[in-house]
Motif scaffolding. Structure first.
Motif, mmCIF file in Angstrom:
data_model
loop_
_atom_site.group_PDB
_atom_site.id
_atom_site.type_symbol
_atom_site.label_atom_id
_atom_site.label_comp_id
_atom_site.label_asym_id
_atom_site.label_seq_id
_atom_site.Cartn_x
_atom_site.Cartn_y
_atom_site.Cartn_z
ATOM 1 N N ALA A 28 33.698 12.305 -23.197
ATOM 2 C CA ALA A 28 32.561 11.855 -22.395
ATOM 3 C C ALA A 28 32.284 12.811 -21.240
ATOM 4 O O ALA A 28 31.118 13.123 -20.932
ATOM 5 C CB ALA A 28 32.816 10.447 -21.871
ATOM 6 N N ILE A 29 33.330 13.295 -20.580
ATOM 7 C CA ILE A 29 33.147 14.213 -19.449
ATOM 8 C C ILE A 29 32.502 15.512 -19.919
ATOM 9 O O ILE A 29 31.583 16.042 -19.279
ATOM 10 C CB ILE A 29 34.501 14.499 -18.770
ATOM 11 N N ILE A 30 32.968 16.034 -21.044
ATOM 12 C CA ILE A 30 32.401 17.282 -21.561
ATOM 13 C C ILE A 30 30.943 17.082 -21.979
ATOM 14 O O ILE A 30 30.063 17.887 -21.648
ATOM 15 C CB ILE A 30 33.245 17.801 -22.740
ATOM 16 N N SER A 31 30.674 15.997 -22.706
ATOM 17 C CA SER A 31 29.308 15.746 -23.173
ATOM 18 C C SER A 31 28.350 15.537 -22.006
ATOM 19 O O SER A 31 27.223 16.050 -22.010
ATOM 20 C CB SER A 31 29.288 14.518 -24.087
ATOM 21 N N ALA A 68 37.743 22.021 -14.998
ATOM 22 C CA ALA A 68 37.174 23.045 -15.872
ATOM 23 C C ALA A 68 35.658 22.923 -15.951
ATOM 24 O O ALA A 68 34.932 23.930 -15.870
ATOM 25 C CB ALA A 68 37.789 22.949 -17.264
ATOM 26 N N MET A 69 35.151 21.698 -16.097
ATOM 27 C CA MET A 69 33.703 21.518 -16.209
ATOM 28 C C MET A 69 33.000 21.842 -14.896
ATOM 29 O O MET A 69 31.870 22.329 -14.889
ATOM 30 C CB MET A 69 33.374 20.098 -16.664
ATOM 31 N N ARG A 70 33.672 21.600 -13.783
ATOM 32 C CA ARG A 70 33.098 22.011 -12.499
ATOM 33 C C ARG A 70 32.970 23.526 -12.435
ATOM 34 O O ARG A 70 31.956 24.066 -11.979
ATOM 35 C CB ARG A 70 33.968 21.503 -11.352
ATOM 36 N N LEU A 71 34.001 24.241 -12.914
ATOM 37 C CA LEU A 71 33.949 25.691 -12.918
ATOM 38 C C LEU A 71 32.819 26.201 -13.799
ATOM 39 O O LEU A 71 32.251 27.266 -13.555
ATOM 40 C CB LEU A 71 35.287 26.268 -13.398
ATOM 41 N N MET A 72 32.500 25.448 -14.822
ATOM 42 C CA MET A 72 31.434 25.854 -15.741
ATOM 43 C C MET A 72 30.048 25.463 -15.226
ATOM 44 O O MET A 72 29.049 25.691 -15.898
ATOM 45 C CB MET A 72 31.672 25.243 -17.117
ATOM 46 N N GLY A 73 29.984 24.854 -14.073
ATOM 47 C CA GLY A 73 28.693 24.592 -13.466
ATOM 48 C C GLY A 73 28.299 23.142 -13.343
ATOM 49 O O GLY A 73 27.234 22.830 -12.821
ATOM 50 N N SER A 74 29.147 22.223 -13.810
ATOM 51 C CA SER A 74 28.814 20.805 -13.719
ATOM 52 C C SER A 74 29.090 20.273 -12.311
ATOM 53 O O SER A 74 30.080 20.643 -11.676
ATOM 54 C CB SER A 74 29.636 20.018 -14.744
ATOM 55 N N ASN A 75 28.220 19.401 -11.843
ATOM 56 C CA ASN A 75 28.407 18.750 -10.553
ATOM 57 C C ASN A 75 29.018 17.368 -10.808
ATOM 58 O O ASN A 75 28.350 16.479 -11.336
ATOM 59 C CB ASN A 75 27.067 18.618 -9.829
ATOM 60 N N ILE A 76 30.280 17.185 -10.480
ATOM 61 C CA ILE A 76 30.985 15.935 -10.780
ATOM 62 C C ILE A 76 31.433 15.268 -9.484
ATOM 63 O O ILE A 76 32.217 15.834 -8.722
ATOM 64 C CB ILE A 76 32.203 16.178 -11.685
ATOM 65 N N GLU A 77 30.911 14.076 -9.249
ATOM 66 C CA GLU A 77 31.289 13.286 -8.075
ATOM 67 C C GLU A 77 32.245 12.186 -8.519
ATOM 68 O O GLU A 77 31.958 11.429 -9.451
ATOM 69 C CB GLU A 77 30.052 12.667 -7.429
ATOM 70 N N ILE A 78 33.383 12.100 -7.847
ATOM 71 C CA ILE A 78 34.386 11.076 -8.163
ATOM 72 C C ILE A 78 34.231 9.917 -7.197
ATOM 73 O O ILE A 78 34.306 10.088 -5.987
ATOM 74 C CB ILE A 78 35.810 11.650 -8.075
ATOM 75 N N GLY A 124 24.918 17.777 -15.259
ATOM 76 C CA GLY A 124 25.314 18.926 -16.067
ATOM 77 C C GLY A 124 24.136 19.736 -16.565
ATOM 78 O O GLY A 124 23.095 19.807 -15.926
ATOM 79 N N GLY A 125 24.349 20.340 -17.740
ATOM 80 C CA GLY A 125 23.291 21.081 -18.399
ATOM 81 C C GLY A 125 23.336 22.574 -18.231
ATOM 82 O O GLY A 125 22.467 23.291 -18.708
ATOM 83 N N TYR A 126 24.370 23.099 -17.581
ATOM 84 C CA TYR A 126 24.401 24.539 -17.329
ATOM 85 C C TYR A 126 25.818 25.069 -17.505
ATOM 86 O O TYR A 126 26.755 24.547 -16.929
ATOM 87 C CB TYR A 126 23.921 24.838 -15.911
#
Length: 430
Positions: free
Chosen positions: A27-30, A55-65, A80-82
């Protein structure tokens, strides 16, 4: 290094299951690949989840916990998307899912990336990807045959062949990436696909994010190119892989009810329900809960090709059954966080079990009881939890060395263990 000492005491009560680790990764990756904002609810920040989020943050995703203040559950708001250009280093900690899922994702964009890991992950096999790299001209280099792994290239659409008896994580990794490429692709499975349930999980999550993949009898998967991930909101269901330990504790103890589970699920480890019932265990499914009641267990033969993560707790159940339980088709269990066939047989035998290794499984002769003693976790979360359940039926105290391995998947395990009446004292070695 931490250790935990457990005093024998049968468990009883109700436990709220942790969310599925397998679904959480997917789900996080998608969500990170979606063009928009998604909300993923009911997660736990285990070490594996931290690896994928980072890892997904490094790839450009904005993740708020967002912490929810109950049972360590969190919610993620993911924009996401980038896929970011120029990422250089990704630390997968000890998460095989993070590593194998994200190698193809990182190849969606040009640029050099180095994957790091720790523990057994450093040497866990990646041959299926190396074969693809050779055929497609993607450059890669290793450090002494293992991680760090540096790759440089870009994934292209086309036909990819994978052996069915390797980890399904390679199949899932390609499924995340191939729909985003410009051309159509196929994944062809050589032989029979093992761990089909994990591929089903990937297909289900991808469908929820708008990605279409045709499953042709698990022999071939056809994937249209130029697809886009659509943002989605998802609540992660309870984890059957973790429920297995509490269901075992219930039939071996005084009854445990596991809540937060879905009867209809793609999780392959739901097989534990059938296995316990076939052994004569008393289970009652009621909506989102399963009650395991004290039971006498019979011996059976178990094919674990579709549920390899269940091997340690099945071995514990077999230890207390009447007769001889046989576990087969589990050769891949040797290349998990530990060689789980050797690990669980070695440590249970220290406590008085009677288990013999075979090439691809275990022969477990039931015994009347276990004795106390000192055992080792092999730095494997599932070995820790299996030994903890076995310790509740020992005649003396059991000390498990390197007990903090459970933080990989279930950091609240000891709290739940104690809530069910378990007596466990954690302490620092040295």
């Amino acid at each position: 290094m931490k250790a935990v000492t457990i005093k024998p005491w049968k468990l009883k009560g109700v436990v709220n299951l942790p969310p599925s680790k397998s679904i959480s990764h997917r789900a996080i990756i998608s969500a990170s690949l979606s063009e928009g904002t998604s909300v993923i609810d009911n997660l736990i920040l285990s070490k594996d989840m931290e690896a994928t989020i980072s890892a997904m943050r490094l790839m450009g995703s904005n993740i708020e916990i967002i912490k929810k203040g109950e049972n360590d559950r969190i919610k993620l708001v993911i924009g996401g998307g980038y896929i970011k250009r120029g990422i250089t280093h990704i630390d997968c900690i000890e998460s095989g899912s993070t590593l194998r899922f994200l190698i193809p994702v990182s190849l969606l964009d040009k640029g050099q990336v180095t994957f790091h890991g720790r523990g057994k992950l450093v040497t866990r096999p990646l041959d299926s990807y190396y074969e693809i790299f050779h055929k497609t001209g993607i450059k890669y280099s290793l450090m002494d045959g293992g991680l760090p792994l540096t790759i440089d290239g870009q994934l292209e659409s086309g036909t990819y062949e994978l052996d069915g008896n390797i980890s399904s994580q390679f199949v899932s990794g390609l499924m995340f990436s191939l729909p985003l490429l410009s051309g159509d692709s196929k994944i062809i499975i050589r032989g029979d696909l093992e761990s089909k349930g994990y591929v089903d999980l990937t297909l289900d999550v991808l469908k929820g994010f708008g990605i279409r993949i045709a499953n042709n009898g698990y022999k071939e998967f056809t994937i249209e190119g130029n697809q886009k991930y659509k943002p989605s909101n998802m609540e992660i269901e309870g984890d059957y892989s973790q429920a297995a330990f509490w269901l075992a504790a219930g039939v071996l103890g005084e009854g445990v009810e596991s809540q937060g589970i879905r009867e209809k699920t793609s999780q392959g480890d739901r097989a534990i329900v059938n296995i316990i019932e076939e052994m004569g265990g008393k289970l009652h499914v009621d909506g989102d809960s399963i009650k395991a009641s004290p039971s006498s267990l019979n011996s059976i033969k178990v094919d674990v090709s579709q549920c390899p993560d269940l091997v340690p707790i099945i071995a514990v159940l077999g230890t207390f059954c009447e007769g001889v339980l046989e576990i087969g088709n589990g050769s891949r269990v040797r290349i998990k966080e530990s060689d789980r066939l050797k690990a669980i047989s070695t440590e249970l035998n220290k406590l008085g079990a009677d288990i013999t290794e075979t090439e691809d499984g275990l022969i477990v002769k039931g015994v009347k009881s276990l004795r106390g003693g000192e055992v080792d976790s092999w730095n494997d979360h599932r070995i820790v939890m299996a030994l903890a359940i076995a310790a509740t039926r020992a005649s003396g105290e059991v000390t498990i060395r390197d007990s903090e391995a459970i933080t990989k998947s279930y950091p609240g395990f000891w709290e739940d263990f104690k809530m069910l009446g378990g007596i466990a004292d954690e302490w620092q070695l040295g």
